[in-house]
Design a protein around this motif. Structure first.
Motif, PDB file in Angstrom:
ATOM      1  N   VAL A   1      -7.152   0.328  -2.401  1.00 22.21           N
ATOM      2  CA  VAL A   1      -7.055   1.665  -1.812  1.00 22.21           C
ATOM      3  C   VAL A   1      -8.270   2.502  -2.221  1.00 22.21           C
ATOM      4  O   VAL A   1      -8.778   3.305  -1.428  1.00 22.21           O
ATOM      5  CB  VAL A   1      -5.710   2.334  -2.175  1.00 22.21           C
TER       6      VAL A   1
ATOM      7  N   GLY B   1      -4.158   3.930   3.706  1.00 25.47           N
ATOM      8  CA  GLY B   1      -4.224   2.752   2.848  1.00 25.47           C
ATOM      9  C   GLY B   1      -5.149   1.660   3.318  1.00 25.47           C
ATOM     10  O   GLY B   1      -5.675   0.899   2.507  1.00 25.47           O
TER      11      GLY B   1
ATOM     12  N   ASP C   1      -0.307  -7.186   4.049  1.00 34.95           N
ATOM     13  CA  ASP C   1      -0.058  -7.116   2.611  1.00 34.95           C
ATOM     14  C   ASP C   1       0.483  -8.402   1.980  1.00 34.95           C
ATOM     15  O   ASP C   1       0.976  -8.363   0.850  1.00 34.95           O
ATOM     16  CB  ASP C   1       0.858  -5.926   2.289  1.00 34.95           C
TER      17      ASP C   1
ATOM     18  N   GLU D   1       0.851  -1.202   0.000  1.00 29.19           N
ATOM     19  CA  GLU D   1       0.000   0.000   0.000  1.00 29.19           C
ATOM     20  C   GLU D   1       0.885   1.250   0.000  1.00 29.19           C
ATOM     21  O   GLU D   1       0.590   2.253  -0.665  1.00 29.19           O
ATOM     22  CB  GLU D   1      -0.958  -0.031   1.202  1.00 29.19           C
TER      23      GLU D   1
ATOM     24  N   LEU E   1      -3.975  -3.273  -5.968  1.00 31.42           N
ATOM     25  CA  LEU E   1      -3.801  -2.162  -5.020  1.00 31.42           C
ATOM     26  C   LEU E   1      -4.771  -1.021  -5.298  1.00 31.42           C
ATOM     27  O   LEU E   1      -5.288  -0.394  -4.374  1.00 31.42           O
ATOM     28  CB  LEU E   1      -2.358  -1.648  -5.074  1.00 31.42           C
TER      29      LEU E   1
END
Ligand code: F0G
Length: 457
Positions: A319, A342, A258, A220, A315
């Protein structure tokens, strides 16, 4: 007509969740002594307690689970895991651990000693805990802009170079390393820029110090660099990740964020000597160096998850969902930490409920109202979490009282985000009528937020 944005995945397995009535929720939260950790998850409609270990694995990750090699030592799963970390992050030596705090425990057992100072950007609680447990001190060198929720600074995770140099110049001999948390959870999922990492690397070199990166949400962070930092728009996420880690000597990782797995973590480093020393603690605390408290199938799923998490499309979907909720709340006038981070929205509870006294736990009050209103579980990041002063035993009241709404990866749709926003809006509309909060009736001597019991005032 321009085509609208849509998720870069489709859904092939679902998990039912249950709506409850307001009357039921009032009873559940009373039975939970107004502590959201005490709720049964079955009684929560939308669970935004954390984004840690709560993500949805992909079909590819689940198929990797079937290929796990469960040999005690030298399993092929370990090599797949190690090679993914070498390839994506660029570190030679890798130790698997059962989660992020376990990685901290093993690494800090080598590096942190009594009397040390560990400067960084708003260290996460467990990081700080592992430093303080060793009678050392975490020194917060975050830029001042991070503490003003109304200021839209693009890199609120940055380290203030003047604050850092002061620590290094005055007490350099007591500093074992500098730690960057990327993204910085405690300041709102805020990223660190490449320019700041580079500048801190130069300072670290000047004073001969290592840099460790707490990398739970590294991908992020890379996304924000790509979309916000000058000159980075044309770099790929993987190129940015490589550059970020080129400034670090070692990293700790909670793969529950992540790497999009439900459990796991690791340490990665360049130095063979550090690896040899850490391996001793690894074996005592975690397990043999090629499994570290994880099953072979977990290692496979992490390897695959690291590749998926460093794809731009993933991503962007991730986000933008957090932004979607943030933008809705901002349009309603609801005060949140800006810009949106994020992994979570941080609602500024003092500005939301100005009539509740800080002694009555403002962010907790808001979190209880949101659960009763909409069946949404957030978490308090305020005076309850801040705990009592270890010496005076007085309550500590942090500058910011926040309610965190952490969004699990690939789990909820934007319809769920609409429910969260509407629930908050209803409370916002009647905020002037909310004048009282809670008092503590029972609490543990440390880490009280998990088990605290409260009563309405
Ligand atoms: N570092 C950061 C930045 C974290 O956010 C966390 C966990 C850890 C380390 C520890 O990792 O949980 O795998 O042992 N954060 C979770 C959260 C608990 O809800 O933010 P762990």
């Amino acid at each position: 007509m321009e085509l609208p944005f849509a998720e870069s995945f489709r859904i092939k397995m679902v998990e039912p969740i249950r709506r409850t009535t307001r009357a039921e929720r009032e009873q559940f939260i009373r039975e939970a002594k107004f502590n959201l950790f005490n709720l049964k998850s079955a009684n929560v409609f939308i669970d935004l307690l954390t984004d840690s270990g709560t993500g949805a694995m992909s079909d590819r990750q689940w198929s990797e689970m079937m290929l796990g090699d469960e040999s005690y030592a030298g399993a092929s799963s370990f090599f797949k895991f190690r090679d993914a970390i070498r390839d994506i992050m660029g570190f030679e030596y890798v130790l698997p651990c059962h989660q992020g705090r376990a990685a901290e425990n093993v690494l800090f057992s080598v590096l942190v000693k009594e009397g040390h100072l560990v400067p960084g950007n708003s260290h996460f609680d467990t990081t700080k805990g592992h430093i303080e447990f060793r009678k050392a001190k975490a020194v917060d060198c975050t830029i001042d802009e991070a503490f003003d929720t109304t200021l839209a600074h693009p890199f609120k995770g940055n380290i203030d170079l003047v604050k850092l140099e002061k620590v290094l110049a005055e007490n350099g001999d007591r500093v074992p390393f500098i730690i960057f948390t990327i993204t910085c959870n405690s300041s709102g999922g805020q990223p660190v820029s490449l320019a700041n990492m580079k500048a801190v690397r130069q300072l670290a070199d000047k004073y001969g110090k290592k840099i460790v990166m707490d990398s739970a949400r590294f991908a992020e962070n890379a996304y924000f660099i790509k979309v916000r930092e000058d000159g980075c728009q044309n770099k790929s996420i993987r190129e940015i990740v490589k550059e970020m880690f080129s400034y670090a000597d070692a990293i700790t990782m909670s793969a529950k964020k992540d790497a999009i797995v439900n459990i796991g973590g690791f340490i990665a480093m360049r130095d063979k000597d550090l690896f040899d020393k850490a391996s001793v603690f690894e074996i005592i605390y975690e397990g043999y160096i090629t499994y570290g408290g994880l099953a072979g199938r977990d290692l496979n799923a992490i390897a695959r998850g690291l590749y998926e998490a460093t794809e731009f499309d993933y991503l962007e979907t991730r986000v933008r969902q957090v932004e979607y909720l943030g933008n809705k709340l901002m349009a309603m006038g609801i005060p949140i930490q800006q810009p949106v981070g994020g992994h979570a929205i941080f609602v500024d509870a003092k500005r939301f409920l100005p009539n509740v006294r800080k002694e009555e736990f403002v962010a907790q009050t808001l979190a209880v109202h949101l659960y009763v209103e909409a069946g949404v579980r957030g978490v308090e990041i305020g005076a309850i979490l801040a705990d009592r002063d270890p010496v005076t035993r007085e309550n500590r009241y942090p500058e910011l009282e926040l309610m965190r709404l952490a969004i699990p990866r690939r789990v909820y749709t934007n319809n769920h985000m609409d429910v969260v926003a509407a629930g908050l809006k209803n409370i916002w509309d009647r905020r002037s009528t909310i004048k009282t909060g809670f008092k503590i009736v029972r609490e543990a001597p440390i880490m009280r937020h998990f088990t605290v019991e409260l009563e309405k005032i």
